[in-house]
Design a protein around this motif. Structure first.
Motif, PDB file in Angstrom:
ATOM      1  N   MET A   4      -2.293  -0.499  -4.350  1.00 17.83           N
ATOM      2  CA  MET A   4      -2.527  -1.490  -3.310  1.00 17.83           C
ATOM      3  C   MET A   4      -2.669  -2.892  -3.883  1.00 17.83           C
ATOM      4  O   MET A   4      -3.249  -3.082  -4.948  1.00 17.83           O
ATOM      5  CB  MET A   4      -3.810  -1.150  -2.523  1.00 17.83           C
ATOM      6  N   VAL A   5      -2.127  -3.859  -3.156  1.00 16.58           N
ATOM      7  CA  VAL A   5      -2.444  -5.272  -3.368  1.00 16.58           C
ATOM      8  C   VAL A   5      -2.971  -5.774  -2.037  1.00 16.58           C
ATOM      9  O   VAL A   5      -2.284  -5.680  -1.011  1.00 16.58           O
ATOM     10  CB  VAL A   5      -1.221  -6.086  -3.819  1.00 16.58           C
ATOM     11  N   LEU A  49      10.264   1.473  -4.123  1.00 21.01           N
ATOM     12  CA  LEU A  49       8.849   1.576  -4.473  1.00 21.01           C
ATOM     13  C   LEU A  49       7.926   1.353  -3.282  1.00 21.01           C
ATOM     14  O   LEU A  49       6.722   1.589  -3.386  1.00 21.01           O
ATOM     15  CB  LEU A  49       8.508   0.554  -5.561  1.00 21.01           C
ATOM     16  N   GLN A  50       8.456   0.895  -2.177  1.00 21.13           N
ATOM     17  CA  GLN A  50       7.630   0.767  -0.976  1.00 21.13           C
ATOM     18  C   GLN A  50       7.434   2.121  -0.300  1.00 21.13           C
ATOM     19  O   GLN A  50       6.778   2.210   0.745  1.00 21.13           O
ATOM     20  CB  GLN A  50       8.253  -0.238  -0.001  1.00 21.13           C
ATOM     21  N   ASP A  79       0.871  -1.174   0.000  1.00 19.89           N
ATOM     22  CA  ASP A  79       0.000   0.000   0.000  1.00 19.89           C
ATOM     23  C   ASP A  79       0.908   1.224   0.000  1.00 19.89           C
ATOM     24  O   ASP A  79       1.524   1.554   1.012  1.00 19.89           O
ATOM     25  CB  ASP A  79      -0.906  -0.007   1.231  1.00 19.89           C
ATOM     26  N   VAL A  80       1.010   1.891  -1.141  1.00 21.61           N
ATOM     27  CA  VAL A  80       1.936   3.020  -1.248  1.00 21.61           C
ATOM     28  C   VAL A  80       1.337   4.088  -2.147  1.00 21.61           C
ATOM     29  O   VAL A  80       0.677   3.787  -3.141  1.00 21.61           O
ATOM     30  CB  VAL A  80       3.321   2.542  -1.762  1.00 21.61           C
ATOM     31  N   THR A  93       1.579  -0.506 -12.853  1.00 21.35           N
ATOM     32  CA  THR A  93       2.150   0.207 -11.710  1.00 21.35           C
ATOM     33  C   THR A  93       1.888  -0.527 -10.401  1.00 21.35           C
ATOM     34  O   THR A  93       2.746  -0.556  -9.517  1.00 21.35           O
ATOM     35  CB  THR A  93       1.632   1.655 -11.636  1.00 21.35           C
ATOM     36  N   VAL A  94       0.721  -1.169 -10.268  1.00 24.33           N
ATOM     37  CA  VAL A  94       0.437  -1.919  -9.045  1.00 24.33           C
ATOM     38  C   VAL A  94       1.326  -3.158  -8.959  1.00 24.33           C
ATOM     39  O   VAL A  94       1.903  -3.460  -7.903  1.00 24.33           O
ATOM     40  CB  VAL A  94      -1.054  -2.300  -8.967  1.00 24.33           C
ATOM     41  N   LEU A  95       1.465  -3.887 -10.060  1.00 23.73           N
ATOM     42  CA  LEU A  95       2.306  -5.089 -10.046  1.00 23.73           C
ATOM     43  C   LEU A  95       3.749  -4.773  -9.676  1.00 23.73           C
ATOM     44  O   LEU A  95       4.415  -5.560  -9.001  1.00 23.73           O
ATOM     45  CB  LEU A  95       2.278  -5.762 -11.416  1.00 23.73           C
ATOM     46  N   ALA A  96       4.239  -3.616 -10.120  1.00 22.76           N
ATOM     47  CA  ALA A  96       5.626  -3.251  -9.842  1.00 22.76           C
ATOM     48  C   ALA A  96       5.893  -3.088  -8.352  1.00 22.76           C
ATOM     49  O   ALA A  96       7.037  -3.205  -7.907  1.00 22.76           O
ATOM     50  CB  ALA A  96       5.988  -1.962 -10.574  1.00 22.76           C
TER      51      ALA A  96
END
Length: 473
Positions: free
Chosen positions: A195-196, A452-453, A177-178, A233-236
């Motif tokens: 988010m995932v 990326l976190q 979540d970023v 972008t979410v997968l990254a």
């Protein structure tokens, strides 16, 4: 849902379970759907989900208008986004100043992928969705892709499906979540929550959604213009770790690059010191101004454009869509002039694949500078310039031999705000031993994903390439 297992997600108090993510990434032929099943499902959705988009003059926009004093293009609700003006000045080695329209959307939206285990393997709930700016219509989108105006009902449409899993902590556990930026050349300080979330309990089914393993989604990244920008972008953002894979040289080097323990050209503290120094001495000044006050931009009945014919235009469209929260609307879109090139140069250093990241300034970023790809440009916008002022490394990327190219596919940018915005995404391997410019550094994929976190480190083009590069594995 008879194959669902377990009913509740396991407790990973030590953080996201890298082994489960790696197992899902390796699962391409298994899963709830085979790749053949997916193609049949997607073809059926393509026939069922229709979106008719046509260009219209500004006078036919409904609930959008140009403000009488500023000339800004705004929605009568005061929400969604506005097209405003911006002046920027760069006082570095190649001084430049310019003015441009820019989209101002201060709302923070959700870009979210819901995941759940089936037969012990994590699956991603993916959506077949069309956007008005898409070049090819339907794309594979995240579970949720919504602005605040959408999910609070300003659009007066139906509710956003599955949103509760991302807003209610009791419905799911976040794997990542970023808050991350969007295009800094086209948006003013626009950010979304990427988010995932792993679902708790049963997840209702819907015909426009399907469950795919992470490996299957990554496989589909090799198909041009199928997996949309928001999915990439979410997968990254998903954490990465060492995993088994093919044993040829490039794949082995990439597998090593996914490990935080692999030897890197620079340590993460060294990279942060370099990057923060670049930011601290950044000499970019940004000033929001009225759209009507821009130099070298003109407005006629159909578009706002630069007098040179380069860069981009602001256009208007009318949309009819049967399966959206709202079935018909009009809106402005940003229409780029030409196809972009977004590329990483990659190199094996001590057996580990590194990519050449660029500390790239853009006027719409919150912190002005973010890490971007080696090359990020629209070549047509620079064709009139002398060789010494062409984008660095562009010629090398475009002249790459087939055996150097690890990834090469034309992908689209976000179709909800951009009209047929296409870029050629590339990863090109080089063995040239060179001194790189001061605003570039060799980094491993794991180092980029670690950054990326946190917010405001990696731009959206770099994130897309990170997802695409992992598809090679």
């Amino acid at each position: 849902m008879s194959r669902e297992h377990p009913a509740e997600p396991p407790d990973n108090t030590g953080g996201p379970d890298l082994e489960r993510i790696a197992a899902s990434a390796a699962a391409v032929d298994g899963g709830l759907l085979s790749m053949t099943d997916f193609r049949h499902w997607f073809d059926e959705r393509r026939k069922a989900i229709r979106m008719d988009v046509r260009r219209i003059p500004f006078a036919e926009l409904q609930r959008w208008s140009f403000q009488p004093v500023t000339g800004n293009l705004v929605h009568d609700s005061g929400r969604f986004f506005a097209v405003e003006g911006l002046r920027a000045r760069y006082d570095g080695p190649n001084p430049a100043s310019w003015s441009q329209p820019i989209m101002n959307q201060p709302e923070v939206g959700f870009l979210g992928i819901l995941v759940k285990e089936f037969d012990g393997v994590l699956h991603c709930l993916m959506q077949a969705k069309a956007e008005p700016g898409n070049a090819e219509g339907l794309q594979l989108s995240p579970t949720v892709q919504a602005t605040r105006s959408n999910y609070t009902g300003v659009h007066e449409g139906s509710a956003v499906r599955y949103l509760e899993y991302f807003t209610d902590p009791g419905k799911g556990r976040a794997l990542t979540d970023v808050l991350l930026s969007e295009h800094g050349d086209w948006f003013y300080r626009k950010r979304n929550r990427n988010m995932v979330v792993e679902a708790v309990g049963d997840v209702p089914e819907h015909e426009d959604y399907c469950w795919l393993t992470l490996g299957q989604v990554r496989r589909l990244l090799g198909i041009p213009d199928l997996v949309n920008m928001d999915t990439r972008t979410v997968l990254a953002c998903l954490p990465v770790g060492p995993a088994g894979g093919p044993s040829d040289g490039a794949a082995t080097a990439l597998t090593a690059s996914l490990s935080a323990q692999a030897p890197a050209a620079h340590t993460l503290p060294e990279l942060l010191r370099w990057f923060n120094a670049i930011r601290a001495r950044s000499e970019v000044t940004v000033e929001p101004v009225p759209l009507a006050a821009l130099d070298d931009w003109v407005r006629d009945a159909d578009e706002i454009r630069h007098t040179s014919g380069r860069h981009f235009a602001i256009v208007a469209v009318s949309v009819e869509a049967g399966n959206r929260e709202v079935t018909g609307w009009t809106q402005p879109l940003l229409s780029p002039r030409g196809t972009g090139v977004v590329a990483f140069l990659a190199k094996r250093i001590n057996g580990v694949l590194h990519v050449l990241a660029h500390a790239h300034p853009e006027p719409g970023y919150v912190d002005i500078v973010e890490l971007g790809p080696t090359v990020q440009c629209v070549p047509d916008n620079h064709a009139h310039l002398p060789p010494e002022r062409q984008p660095r490394f562009l010629d090398e990327v475009l002249a790459a031999r087939p055996e150097q190219i690890l990834y090469d596919a034309v992908q689209s940018e976000e179709g909800g705000r951009f009209y047929r915005a296409l870029s050629r995404y590339m990863v090109v391997e080089t063995d040239e031993d060179r001194a790189v410019p001061e605003d570039y550094r060799w980094m491993t994929v794991a180092q980029l994903v670690t950054l990326l976190q946190h917010s405001n480190y990696c731009n959206i083009q770099a994130r897309s390439l990170i997802a695409c590069l992992q598809s090679v594995w």
